[in-house]
Design a protein around this motif. Structure first.
Motif, mmCIF file in Angstrom:
data_model
loop_
_atom_site.group_PDB
_atom_site.id
_atom_site.type_symbol
_atom_site.label_atom_id
_atom_site.label_comp_id
_atom_site.label_asym_id
_atom_site.label_seq_id
_atom_site.Cartn_x
_atom_site.Cartn_y
_atom_site.Cartn_z
ATOM 1 N N UNK A 281 0.849 -1.196 0.000
ATOM 2 C CA UNK A 281 0.000 0.000 0.000
ATOM 3 C C UNK A 281 0.878 1.237 0.000
ATOM 4 N N UNK A 282 0.537 2.199 -0.827
ATOM 5 C CA UNK A 282 1.314 3.434 -0.855
ATOM 6 C C UNK A 282 0.397 4.643 -0.984
ATOM 7 N N UNK A 283 0.988 5.810 -0.821
ATOM 8 C CA UNK A 283 0.199 7.046 -0.762
ATOM 9 C C UNK A 283 0.927 8.181 -1.467
ATOM 10 N N UNK A 284 0.194 8.883 -2.312
ATOM 11 C CA UNK A 284 0.706 10.139 -2.846
ATOM 12 C C UNK A 284 0.186 11.239 -1.920
ATOM 13 N N UNK A 285 1.112 11.869 -1.185
ATOM 14 C CA UNK A 285 0.753 12.906 -0.217
ATOM 15 C C UNK A 285 0.747 14.260 -0.911
ATOM 16 N N UNK A 286 -0.386 14.974 -0.794
ATOM 17 C CA UNK A 286 -0.513 16.325 -1.324
ATOM 18 C C UNK A 286 -0.478 17.314 -0.170
ATOM 19 N N UNK A 287 0.031 18.511 -0.426
ATOM 20 C CA UNK A 287 -0.024 19.526 0.624
ATOM 21 C C UNK A 287 -1.442 20.047 0.768
ATOM 22 N N UNK B 192 13.090 8.802 -6.857
ATOM 23 C CA UNK B 192 12.030 9.510 -6.141
ATOM 24 C C UNK B 192 10.729 8.750 -6.349
ATOM 25 N N UNK B 193 9.994 8.570 -5.261
ATOM 26 C CA UNK B 193 8.795 7.738 -5.307
ATOM 27 C C UNK B 193 7.813 8.201 -4.238
ATOM 28 N N UNK B 194 6.528 7.828 -4.391
ATOM 29 C CA UNK B 194 5.547 8.120 -3.346
ATOM 30 C C UNK B 194 5.873 7.290 -2.107
ATOM 31 N N UNK C 198 -3.122 5.285 -2.846
ATOM 32 C CA UNK C 198 -4.167 6.159 -2.332
ATOM 33 C C UNK C 198 -3.703 7.611 -2.349
ATOM 34 N N UNK C 199 -4.673 8.534 -2.316
ATOM 35 C CA UNK C 199 -4.389 9.961 -2.169
ATOM 36 C C UNK C 199 -4.484 10.333 -0.694
ATOM 37 N N UNK C 200 -3.499 11.107 -0.234
ATOM 38 C CA UNK C 200 -3.437 11.542 1.161
ATOM 39 C C UNK C 200 -3.200 13.043 1.188
ATOM 40 N N UNK C 201 -3.873 13.728 2.107
ATOM 41 C CA UNK C 201 -3.748 15.179 2.231
ATOM 42 C C UNK C 201 -3.053 15.535 3.536
ATOM 43 N N UNK C 202 -2.027 16.372 3.449
ATOM 44 C CA UNK C 202 -1.300 16.829 4.634
ATOM 45 C C UNK C 202 -1.989 18.055 5.224
ATOM 46 N N UNK D 45 -6.448 -1.752 3.793
ATOM 47 C CA UNK D 45 -5.407 -1.251 2.892
ATOM 48 C C UNK D 45 -5.179 0.243 3.083
ATOM 49 N N UNK D 46 -6.268 0.993 3.228
ATOM 50 C CA UNK D 46 -6.124 2.444 3.435
ATOM 51 C C UNK D 46 -5.367 2.731 4.725
ATOM 52 N N UNK D 47 -5.622 1.949 5.775
ATOM 53 C CA UNK D 47 -4.900 2.132 7.035
ATOM 54 C C UNK D 47 -3.424 1.829 6.861
ATOM 55 N N UNK D 48 -3.092 0.816 6.067
ATOM 56 C CA UNK D 48 -1.691 0.492 5.805
ATOM 57 C C UNK D 48 -1.004 1.634 5.073
ATOM 58 N N UNK D 49 -1.677 2.192 4.061
ATOM 59 C CA UNK D 49 -1.099 3.310 3.311
ATOM 60 C C UNK D 49 -0.915 4.534 4.204
ATOM 61 N N UNK D 50 -1.903 4.806 5.063
ATOM 62 C CA UNK D 50 -1.818 5.957 5.955
ATOM 63 C C UNK D 50 -0.703 5.775 6.976
#
Length: 199
Positions: free
Chosen positions: A63-69, A86-88, A144-148, A100-105
């Motif tokens: 599971x991985x996450x692209x973190x957006x500001x 460079x990678x997410x 997944x998409x993640x927001x900071x 899965x979302x919890x793993x990515x988070x």
């Protein structure tokens, strides 16, 4: 009652396996490539909960996450210490991950040092790529998409040499092959619905 294990004694997570099946079966893929990877990942999951574990040599779900500001105008990437690209943020699922979302988070929080991240529990991509785990395997990576939160300050972890915030149209080099394809669906997820603090 004992916890189910794979051959080497590592615990397997039946709830996480159930979640992965439900998420991927109900997901509308974001591209033709993602649809093919989703279908192959569902085939892998037919092997049972062991497919969530790195002990599964044929491949395992990650599971991985692209973190957006907070403004959605920059993405957080890491220069991976092993792959030198460079990678997410993201990685292996752990026995304690409920979804899965919890793993990515969890991975995004651990690797960025940023607290208060929020996640969209709907994947933005699925990608399959070869890795050196267990002497050679494949990651079936659900992304997944993640927001900071506003003003988030990232801290380098043991798994990365650098962290950096980059405009989506000015990504760094060398870049991991599947990272660019995450930008459009991540921004679409941000526009579609507020992201959640807990999956």
């Amino acid at each position: 009652m004992s916890t189910p294990t794979v051959g080497d004694g590592l615990p397997v997570n039946t709830a996480l396996h159930t979640d992965a099946l439900a998420v991927l079966r109900g997901w509308t893929p974001t591209s033709v490539a993602a649809e093919q990877a989703r279908d192959q990942t569902l085939d892998l999951l037919a092997d049972g909960p062991v497919a969530m574990s790195r002990a599964h040599r044929a491949g395992h779900v990650t599971a991985s996450a692209l973190v957006l500001d907070a403004t959605g105008s920059r993405v957080l990437l890491c220069l991976h210490s092993k792959f030198r690209r460079w990678v997410q943020l993201g990685g292996h699922c752990e026995p304690g991950d409920p979804t899965l979302a919890a793993a990515a988070l969890r991975e995004a929080t651990e690797e960025s040092g940023v607290t208060g991240l929020r996640i969209d529990p709907v994947p933005i991509d699925v990608d399959i790529h070869p890795v050196t785990c267990q002497g050679g395997s494949f990651h079936h990576d659900v992304r997944f998409a993640v927001l900071a939160p506003p003003g988030a300050q990232a801290r380098v972890s043991d798994e990365s040499e650098q962290l950096g915030w980059f405009p989506p149209n000015q990504l760094p080099d060398p870049l991991a092959g599947g990272t660019t394809q995450l930008i459009a669906p991540a921004l679409a997820a941000l526009r579609r619905a507020p992201l959640h603090p807990v999956p």
